[in-house]
Design a protein around this motif. Structure first.
Motif, short mmCIF file in Angstrom:
data_model
loop_
_atom_site.label_atom_id
_atom_site.label_comp_id
_atom_site.label_asym_id
_atom_site.label_seq_id
_atom_site.Cartn_x
_atom_site.Cartn_y
_atom_site.Cartn_z
N ALA A 272 0.55 -1.44 0.39
CA ALA A 272 -0.27 -0.15 -0.04
C ALA A 272 0.77 1.10 -0.35
CB ALA A 272 -0.87 -0.27 0.80
N ALA A 273 0.17 2.87 -0.68
CA ALA A 273 1.56 3.27 -0.77
C ALA A 273 1.30 3.56 0.95
CB ALA A 273 0.22 4.58 -0.81
N PRO A 274 3.04 3.56 0.92
CA PRO A 274 3.13 3.90 2.48
C PRO A 274 3.72 5.45 2.88
CG PRO A 274 5.61 3.94 0.39
CD PRO A 274 3.80 3.44 -0.12
N PHE A 275 3.79 6.80 2.24
CA PHE A 275 3.77 7.74 2.82
C PHE A 275 2.86 8.62 1.59
CE2 PHE A 275 5.69 11.91 3.52
CZ PHE A 275 5.79 12.10 4.31
N PRO A 276 1.78 9.75 2.33
CA PRO A 276 1.04 10.70 0.97
C PRO A 276 2.03 10.99 0.19
CG PRO A 276 0.72 11.35 3.95
CD PRO A 276 2.29 10.25 3.78
N ALA A 277 1.62 10.65 -0.99
CA ALA A 277 2.22 10.86 -2.41
C ALA A 277 2.09 12.78 -2.64
CB ALA A 277 1.37 10.34 -3.58
N GLU A 278 0.59 12.76 -2.23
CA GLU A 278 0.98 14.82 -2.23
C GLU A 278 1.74 15.71 -1.61
OE1 GLU A 278 -0.29 16.95 -4.22
OE2 GLU A 278 -0.56 15.78 -5.57
N ASP A 279 2.28 14.55 -0.10
CA ASP A 279 3.01 15.29 0.69
C ASP A 279 5.23 15.24 -0.19
OD1 ASP A 279 1.04 16.16 2.66
OD2 ASP A 279 1.64 14.72 3.62
N LEU A 280 4.96 14.01 -0.63
CA LEU A 280 6.07 13.52 -1.22
C LEU A 280 6.35 14.51 -2.12
CD1 LEU A 280 6.58 10.28 -1.49
CD2 LEU A 280 7.70 11.62 -0.30
N TRP A 281 5.59 15.05 -3.15
CA TRP A 281 5.46 16.12 -4.22
C TRP A 281 5.70 17.22 -4.02
CZ3 TRP A 281 7.01 15.35 -8.83
CH2 TRP A 281 6.59 16.59 -10.13
N GLN A 282 4.44 17.77 -2.83
CA GLN A 282 5.35 19.19 -2.49
C GLN A 282 6.06 19.13 -1.48
OE1 GLN A 282 2.80 21.94 -2.61
NE2 GLN A 282 4.47 22.61 -2.52
N SER A 283 7.39 18.98 -1.14
CA SER A 283 8.63 18.60 -0.94
C SER A 283 9.13 18.81 -2.04
CB SER A 283 8.52 17.88 0.15
OG SER A 283 10.23 17.21 0.97
#
Length: 478
Positions: free
Chosen positions: A301-312
């Motif tokens: 499953a997604a191990p971390f919020p994708a949108e947070d990774l992208w924003q960072s």
């Protein structure tokens, strides 16, 4: 001559060492292959004068006969340098018309190490302007094309390198990777590209070294054993470079029993990454090879919020681009010559507040902790090297994937940022070919400084598949 260009770098260097072939023969084979293949893919640029290169090869042969020069690990190998790296005496354009006449006087650190190992620098490999985006086209040299379909992109920013390897013009090459520049073109070229752990191949001491620990140089080749050969030359601690370390050597340590190794399949990150039809199916078919080798492969499953990774990611990337390209932007003479995407990055990076930068780095820190927990359970994670198949060479970039609009010029590469954001090793291996006959790749991601384990997985996979030999691109004129 043609047979020499099909050898691995290690086998070729072995023949040079035993004098079964001469440096001059190797150079002539290289130049003949470039003459035959480069016109259709435009991979190698700023090629040096052939007569001068042959003279340098002869000089190496003479030195080998007399013993005047100690033989380096890459002695006698013709090699082009990626045009985002400085190589003394060659144009260092970064694909920008602003820098088309710039001739650096000194090598970047990893280039100097390769020269010391005995390479003969023959020219440069093509890149996108300023290395931005995964499509190797620029106003100075034009576009590099995919050898499997010259109407398609080879990716980038190490696109010229991937095309040169796929067509046999080079045995191994340097590349670099900030977002996915070693992995995406390798996947689209049916070759191997390795982004090492941050610091294993130190960045040049003359550059800013603390604020943006994301970009790194690394090797590209047609097999993992040759990756290790070049990595051993590029890698090693430098006292003037923070975070550099001296793991290795890697050559000779790649063959390993992979039974029991656990792999987490990231797929499309729980549906967060839109994928073109056939990408996931091709990658999932390739995963069976790891199971056949004794590995356990489990979907994650997604191990971390994708949108947070992208924003960072986009905040820290824009900050870095504003720092590197910003000084050119500040010159009114140069500003009109800078590509629109670079201007967007610069303006965006300069508009970030201190709290936004801190938040981006805090997200990065949280993802590092989450990834460390994952690697307590898994030896490696696997994802596709791209979310789309190679797109038409006359596109700037994909604008829609599976009905979802891309909101930036690089959003279609989102799948490469989990490794890039926190400096993890990521190795692209060929995954096979889709229904349209175009290549796709898998990226093997390991824990920080887990480079050997990633190389061992790639080696086992390569010995079981050897995609570069099974599906070579069409010959020139074919």
């Amino acid at each position: 001559m043609t047979e020499l260009t099909t050898l691995s770098a290690r086998d070729l260097l072995g023949k040079l060492k035993t004098k079964e072939v001469s440096s001059e023969e190797v150079m002539r084979a290289c130049l003949a292959r470039i003459e035959a293949e480069n016109p259709r893919v435009n991979a190698i640029v700023a090629l040096r004068d052939a007569d001068q290169l042959i003279q340098e090869a002869r000089a190496q042969d003479q030195a080998r006969e007399t013993g005047d020069t100690p033989a380096g690990a890459l002695q006698g190998l013709p090699l082009a340098i990626k045009d985002t790296a400085n190589a003394a005496g060659l144009p260092g354009t970064l694909g920008s018309p602003i820098l088309k006449d710039f001739i650096p006087k000194a090598d970047d650190l990893h280039v100097a190490r390769m020269r010391a190992a005995g390479i003969i620098v023959i020219g440069k490999t093509n890149v996108p302007e300023f290395g931005l985006g995964s499509h190797s086209v620029n106003p100075v040299y034009g576009a590099s094309c995919n050898p499997y379909d010259t109407g398609r992109s080879i990716g980038g920013s190490s696109g010229g390198a991937a095309a040169a390897l796929a067509t046999g013009m080079q045995w191994l090459l340097d590349g670099s990777d900030m977002m996915g520049s070693l992995r995406n073109p390798a996947g689209w070229g049916n070759v191997y590209g390795f982004r090492p752990s941050y610091g294993l191949v130190p960045n040049d001491p003359g550059k800013e070294l603390f604020l943006s620990p994301m970009a790194t140089a690394g090797p590209m080749a047609r097999c993992p054993d040759d990756l290790a050969l070049l990595l051993d030359v590029q890698a090693g601690r430098d006292p003037g470079v923070p975070f550099s370390h001296g793991d290795g050597p890697f050559s000779g340590a790649l063959n390993a029993d992979l039974t029991g190794r656990r792999i987490g399949w990231l797929g499309d990150w729980g549906g967060a990454w839109p994928m073109e039809d056939g990408v996931l199916a091709t990658c999932e078919a390739a995963l069976k090879t790891f199971e056949d080798l004794g590995c356990t492969v489990e979907p994650l499953a997604a191990p971390f919020p994708a949108e947070d990774l992208w924003q960072s990611w986009i905040d820290l990337r824009s900050l870095a681009v504003a720092g590197s390209v910003g000084p050119l932007f500040d010159n009114p003479k140069y500003r009109p010559l800078i590509r629109e995407d670079a201007v967007w990055e610069i303006e965006r990076g300069r508009a970030l507040s201190a709290s936004e930068i801190l938040r981006a780095s805090s997200i990065r820190s949280a993802w590092y902790r989450a990834a460390a927990a994952l690697f307590a359970r898994y030896d490696a994670l696997i994802a596709p090297t791209a979310q789309v198949w190679p797109f038409p060479v006359d596109w700037a970039h994909p604008k829609v994937i599976a009905g979802q609009a891309m909101d930036t010029y690089h959003r279609w590469m989102e799948c490469v940022i989990p490794a890039s954001l926190i400096g993890l090793p990521g190795l692209a291996v060929p995954a096979g070919f889709g229904a349209g006959g175009l290549p796709m790749g898998l990226q093997l991601i390991g824990p920080y400084r887990g480079d050997l384990g990633v190389l061992q997985l790639a080696q086992g996979y390569h010995l079981a598949t050897d995609w570069p030999s099974r599906r070579p691109p069409p010959r020139a004129g074919g």
